[in-house]
Design a protein around this motif. Structure first.
Motif, PDB file in Angstrom:
ATOM      1  N   VAL A  49       7.057  11.531  -1.737  1.00  0.00           N
ATOM      2  CA  VAL A  49       7.160  10.223  -2.397  1.00  0.00           C
ATOM      3  C   VAL A  49       8.321   9.436  -1.811  1.00  0.00           C
ATOM      4  N   ARG A  50       9.447  10.105  -1.603  1.00  0.00           N
ATOM      5  CA  ARG A  50      10.617   9.428  -1.033  1.00  0.00           C
ATOM      6  C   ARG A  50      10.351   8.981   0.405  1.00  0.00           C
ATOM      7  N   ASP A  51       9.674   9.829   1.186  1.00  0.00           N
ATOM      8  CA  ASP A  51       9.357   9.461   2.577  1.00  0.00           C
ATOM      9  C   ASP A  51       8.536   8.179   2.631  1.00  0.00           C
ATOM     10  N   LEU A  52       7.518   8.089   1.770  1.00  0.00           N
ATOM     11  CA  LEU A  52       6.663   6.903   1.773  1.00  0.00           C
ATOM     12  C   LEU A  52       7.439   5.659   1.355  1.00  0.00           C
ATOM     13  N   ARG A  53       8.313   5.805   0.388  1.00  0.00           N
ATOM     14  CA  ARG A  53       9.138   4.663  -0.017  1.00  0.00           C
ATOM     15  C   ARG A  53      10.141   4.290   1.078  1.00  0.00           C
ATOM     16  N   THR A  77      -5.215   7.720  -1.530  1.00  0.00           N
ATOM     17  CA  THR A  77      -5.198   6.513  -0.683  1.00  0.00           C
ATOM     18  C   THR A  77      -6.161   5.461  -1.227  1.00  0.00           C
ATOM     19  N   GLU A  78      -7.284   5.909  -1.784  1.00  0.00           N
ATOM     20  CA  GLU A  78      -8.235   4.960  -2.379  1.00  0.00           C
ATOM     21  C   GLU A  78      -7.599   4.253  -3.574  1.00  0.00           C
ATOM     22  N   LYS A  79      -6.945   5.020  -4.440  1.00  0.00           N
ATOM     23  CA  LYS A  79      -6.298   4.436  -5.607  1.00  0.00           C
ATOM     24  C   LYS A  79      -5.188   3.476  -5.209  1.00  0.00           C
ATOM     25  N   ALA A  80      -4.563   3.737  -4.062  1.00  0.00           N
ATOM     26  CA  ALA A  80      -3.469   2.890  -3.591  1.00  0.00           C
ATOM     27  C   ALA A  80      -3.966   1.611  -2.924  1.00  0.00           C
ATOM     28  N   VAL A 122       0.833  -1.206   0.000  1.00  0.00           N
ATOM     29  CA  VAL A 122       0.000   0.000   0.000  1.00  0.00           C
ATOM     30  C   VAL A 122       0.865   1.251   0.000  1.00  0.00           C
ATOM     31  N   LEU A 123       1.923   1.282   0.813  1.00  0.00           N
ATOM     32  CA  LEU A 123       2.791   2.457   0.880  1.00  0.00           C
ATOM     33  C   LEU A 123       3.464   2.714  -0.461  1.00  0.00           C
ATOM     34  N   ARG A 124       3.943   1.672  -1.085  1.00  0.00           N
ATOM     35  CA  ARG A 124       4.583   1.846  -2.400  1.00  0.00           C
ATOM     36  C   ARG A 124       3.559   2.319  -3.443  1.00  0.00           C
ATOM     37  N   ALA A 158       2.880   6.000  -2.868  1.00  0.00           N
ATOM     38  CA  ALA A 158       3.989   6.797  -3.395  1.00  0.00           C
ATOM     39  C   ALA A 158       3.888   6.914  -4.912  1.00  0.00           C
ATOM     40  N   ASP A 159       3.552   5.819  -5.574  1.00  0.00           N
ATOM     41  CA  ASP A 159       3.431   5.833  -7.036  1.00  0.00           C
ATOM     42  C   ASP A 159       2.290   6.750  -7.497  1.00  0.00           C
ATOM     43  N   VAL A 160       1.168   6.703  -6.775  1.00  0.00           N
ATOM     44  CA  VAL A 160       0.022   7.538  -7.151  1.00  0.00           C
ATOM     45  C   VAL A 160       0.367   9.017  -6.996  1.00  0.00           C
ATOM     46  N   ILE A 161       1.000   9.377  -5.887  1.00  0.00           N
ATOM     47  CA  ILE A 161       1.392  10.776  -5.680  1.00  0.00           C
ATOM     48  C   ILE A 161       2.379  11.210  -6.756  1.00  0.00           C
ATOM     49  N   GLU A 162       3.327  10.348  -7.061  1.00  0.00           N
ATOM     50  CA  GLU A 162       4.322  10.682  -8.080  1.00  0.00           C
ATOM     51  C   GLU A 162       3.657  10.917  -9.433  1.00  0.00           C
ATOM     52  N   SER A 163       2.690  10.079  -9.787  1.00  0.00           N
ATOM     53  CA  SER A 163       2.022  10.225 -11.091  1.00  0.00           C
ATOM     54  C   SER A 163       1.107  11.440 -11.127  1.00  0.00           C
ATOM     55  N   ASN A 164       0.720  11.944  -9.956  1.00  0.00           N
ATOM     56  CA  ASN A 164      -0.116  13.153  -9.871  1.00  0.00           C
ATOM     57  C   ASN A 164       0.679  14.334  -9.320  1.00  0.00           C
TER      58      ASN A 164
END
Length: 471
Positions: free
Chosen positions: A108-112, A186-189, A69-71, A74-80
């Protein structure tokens, strides 16, 4: 103009019980860009109920599930990223280049980093005939700051979710729009409904309702010392755990023999990041007395080189302060220091050239003593004070002569010598010769700078309890 009269609960946007709204103002234009619900204690109760209902399932989820979920988040935030950056820019006036790198990309880095650190947590160990487990603290009330509209939220909510906790967030009423985006992300993740909830509102109304709610097990706040003291006072009534990331008045110690030009230039850049609205900014420059005049000239030249203006322009270094109250507060600090006779080296009360609108302040440098109020109180704006010292012991004494203990810097010709001096500083983190921060290491303070740590494995562990099973 955006108008939102809803709160985010159990994976849905539901009507708030609020009967009034809070305005969100673009600090560069002073225009109202949105209105959000002025949430109530009733809203908090609904959100806490959702978080409580979701806790049993999420607390039993596997480490692998949480990493996934965390990864994904991070991916969703990065893409947006462009959407996030532009919203931060509109809410608090962070210059676009800074907002992209230090807010969006760093989140994004923090979440990863949390995802990488989860397997490193010692979830179970044997001590004799006992098995000792790490357990999530429970429902977490997260109260976040306006100077990091997404990063401050994810440092708390991301770590709490990684630990297996559920979250009720009160984001800053100054910058509530970016956390709204996060709800959808968070929903998308794939985060289950109820694990992350948002109630907008003020500290006295929504914040205090969260802290005193019997269903909230732990409170994590980023804010002022005054706000932190109030959280501790209220949390003590039900013996809640608290994590507090508060203010700072951090010293940048430049020892004899250090590269003075680089130390001052890099130090001013650190102090003025996010227009000086950074709790860990190095705002006291400690320099050898015989190099005071040279340090003043270097600091003034660096401050004068900063481009202050339109935050949408990639060339801008300093945007406006985040809101009208902050603008008045920073100017009052500058005005009082001038009135008290502290030497003004650069900047001052005049508005930056060509900026007739917006909450802009000139980057300002003072030169004085550690007894001056401008050297004692957190300004939270682009203001630095240079202080001379007489010998290494005097430098350490001055650096530690503060009510705060969040960050620091030490510059020396020899890095090992700098580390030796840094170990004497009563502060949570120290940069040696301008070394960039490793965001996997803990961030947090001593004294009035707070309790607990954020970032990486240590940030996750702040949201964990111990349980011992014997036999």
């Amino acid at each position: 103009m955006i108008r939102r009269n809803q709160i985010y609960v159990n994976g849905n946007w539901v009507d708030s019980t609020a009967d009034s709204f809070l305005e969100v103002v673009n600090p560069a234009t002073e225009e109202v860009i949105a209105e959000v619900a002025r949430g109530t204690a009733e809203d908090v109760d609904v959100a806490v109920s959702a978080a409580t209902a979701a806790f049993d399932g999420w607390s039993q989820s596997s480490v692998d599930d949480r990493v996934t979920v965390l990864r994904a988040l991070a991916d969703v935030i990065e893409s947006n990223g462009e959407e996030v950056t532009n919203t931060i820019l509109a809410e608090i006036g962070q210059p676009v280049t800074w907002a992209q790198k230090a807010s969006t990309e760093m989140t994004v880095r923090d979440l990863r980093n949390f995802a990488d650190a989860l397997p490193e947590v010692l979830w179970e160990e044997k001590i004799g005939n006992a098995s000792v487990y790490r357990l999530p603290a429970g429902v977490v009330g997260a109260i976040t700051a306006w100077n990091g509209p997404i990063r401050s939220v994810c440092l708390k909510a991301g770590a709490a979710i990684a630990a297996g906790c559920t979250v009720v967030l009160k984001s800053s009423e100054v910058a509530p729009l970016t956390p709204f985006l996060l709800a959808g992300y968070t929903e998308k993740a794939g985060l289950p409904a109820g694990v992350f909830n948002i109630v907008t509102g003020t500290g006295p109304e929504v914040g205090e309702a969260i802290v005193t709610h019997p269903g909230v097990d732990m409170v994590s706040l980023t804010g002022s010392v005054r706000a932190g003291s109030r959280v501790m006072e209220l949390a003590a009534q039900s013996v809640k755990r608290v994590a507090l990331e508060l203010g700072g008045k951090s010293a940048n110690v430049i020892l004899p023999g250090a590269d003075l030009e680089r130390a001052v230039t890099v130090g001013v850049q650190d102090a003025f990041r996010n227009s000086g609205q950074a709790c860990g900014a190095l705002t006291r420059f400690l320099v050898p007395r015989d190099q005071l005049e040279e340090a003043e000239a270097l600091a003034a030249a660096t401050a004068d080189s900063f481009v202050v203006g339109d935050p949408t322009d990639p060339a801008t270094h300093l945007g406006p302060l985040a809101n009208a109250d902050q603008y008045r507060r920073v100017r009052s600090h500058i005005e009082r220091a001038i009135g008290e006779g502290v030497k003004l080296v650069a900047g001052g009360l005049e508005r930056p050239d060509g900026l007739d609108k917006g909450f802009y302040v000139r980057p300002t440098i003072f030169s004085g003593t550690n007894k001056d109020r401008i050297a004692r109180e957190e300004v939270f704006g682009p203001v630095v004070v240079i202080i001379p010292f007489d010998g290494e012991d005097d430098a350490v004494r001055i650096a530690n002569d503060t009510d705060y203990g969040l960050a620091g810097g030490v510059w020396a010709a020899d890095a090992e010598h700098a580390r030796t001096v840094a170990r004497r500083l009563r502060t949570g983190r120290v940069r040696i010769n301008g070394t960039p921060l490793d965001m996997r290491a803990p961030h947090g303070g001593l004294k009035l700078s707070g309790i607990g740590r954020e970032m990486g494995r240590h940030g996750i562990e702040d949201y964990l309890e111990y349980q011992a099973l014997h036999g």
